[in-house]
Design a protein around this motif. Structure first.
Motif: not given
Length: 420
Positions: A89-92, A124-129
């Motif tokens: 997956h690509r994460y950001s 907040p710091l949010e992680l996206y997959q």
């Protein structure tokens, strides 16, 4: 000295970024943001929630102070976040509407990123997959005591804040003029932010409270768990914001002087001064002064100047201003001698240190005029300290042909009127 003054007059006025770093420059006992509220990164905890387990840590010695819109002072620090996963997956990361792409270490199958996190903004710091949010990381204060930073920009308006416990808050101010010329009223914008709390609609901080008159505002805030707190912000405003301010001063000065024949004397001369400042905008004004000394000799010196702010530094507490204009000198050795009157064109600058040594609304300033002409000698130096009332140490020297006058002394100044 002449070259130094010339360079000052040519310095450009630099524009400031919306989010500007405050460099930790200190001269002696000058107090900057870092000293007003010491921040220990261990006073904050990192909490992670979501499908992917994220590890976070604060980077030592990464603390910085930044200003938002030239008024609100907030600390930020680097936080390193990492998690293990494959490359299927690509994460950001997303923080404050900014996308950050992490680095990937193939040996350990670890994604890593170092991101500046604002410690006083509940973001907040949010992680996206791919395009799906999978985890949230928050940094929260551990402190059990409330600590508020009300910036120096709020000092003239006696801003106070009450309410939230167990949290860090920062408050900054910006003043504007509204209304017709001669009847302009203050319009105070108070920005504030909290380390843990946001408005109920979850709008991003900072938040704005507008005061068009003295009063108070109550705001309801909630943390990410839904706990509610109410804060109260108060401010006191003048009824008008006059553009023209007049002040006067007086004091005993020594007056050393000589005539064209070489006769010289020294005397104590009572001296009165008049000062005026007509504000054009936030960074420019027209200024004038008038100094009159009289005993046996008479020495009269006046000037009109265009003042242009060249630079602000030391966390906006230090201001350098150029003074471009003209002066007049009237001198008479005694009542039996001829008087001399002439126009001269010395140029100068003024350095102002605001809120010196932690004394709110006080100013310490040093200024000088110096001659660029070989036809006459002239210099004027002054040191001033005070708030409404002020003390001024002043030295003026003038010489043309063989006529000469030098005055030196201490005076007390005070406001006398304001208009428009």
């Amino acid at each position: 000295m002449k070259i130094f003054l010339f360079l000052l007059l040519l310095l450009p006025l630099l524009s400031l970024a919306q989010r500007q770093k405050v460099d930790p420059i200190s001269f002696g006992v000058v107090t900057l943001a870092e000293d007003r509220m010491p921040i220990d990164l261990e006073s904050f905890s990192i909490k992670s929630d979501g499908k992917i387990q994220v590890t976070g840590k604060m980077i030592k010695d990464s603390l910085q102070w930044v200003r938002l819109d030239k008024s609100l002072l907030v600390p930020r620090a680097l936080m390193e976040v990492s998690f293990k996963n494959d490359q299927s997956h690509r994460y950001s990361w997303e923080y404050a509407r900014q996308k950050i792409i992490p680095l990937f270490d193939e040996k350990s199958s670890t994604y890593k990123a170092q991101i500046f996190i604002s410690l006083f903004e509940s973001l907040p710091l949010e992680l996206y997959q791919d395009d799906k949010k999978t985890s949230i990381v928050r940094i929260l204060p551990r402190s059990t005591q409330r600590s508020s930073l009300i910036d120096y920009t709020c000092a003239p308006y006696f801003v106070e804040i009450e309410g939230i416990k167990n949290d860090f808050l920062s408050v900054g101010c910006k003043i504007q003029r509204t209304g017709r010329f001669g009847e302009e009223k203050p319009y105070l914008e108070v920005l504030f932010t909290s380390a843990s709390y946001r408005l109920k609609d979850q709008a991003e901080p900072p938040y704005l409270v507008v005061f068009h008159e003295s009063g108070e505002s109550k705001i309801s805030l909630v943390d990410y768990l839904g706990n509610e707190e109410i804060i109260t912000i108060k401010a006191k405003l003048p009824k008008k914001l006059p553009r023209l301010r007049l002040a006067a001063g007086f004091g005993p000065y020594t007056l050393d002087n000589s005539d064209k024949s070489g006769n010289a004397k020294s005397e104590i001369a009572p001296t009165v001064m008049l000062y005026g400042n007509f504000s054009l905008n936030e960074s420019t004004s027209l200024r004038f002064f008038d100094s009159y000394s009289k005993n046996i000799a008479t020495f009269h010196n006046w000037g009109v100047y265009f003042a242009w702010d060249l630079a602000e530094f030391c966390d906006q507490k230090c201001l350098l201003t150029s003074l471009i204009g003209a002066q007049g000198v009237d001198y008479q050795y005694n009542s039996n001698s001829n008087s001399t009157s002439e126009k001269i064109f010395p140029q100068g600058f003024e350095f102002v240190y605001k809120h010196p040594f932690g004394n709110l609304n006080y100013k310490f300033s040093y200024g000088m005029f110096a001659s660029f002409s070989g036809l006459y000698d002239y210099q004027n130096l002054w040191v001033r300290y005070g708030k409404n009332y002020f003390w001024e140490l002043n030295y003026i020297e003038w010489q043309r042909d063989k006529k000469q006058a030098t005055m030196f002394g201490l005076s007390i100044g005070f406001p006398i009127a304001s208009f428009f």
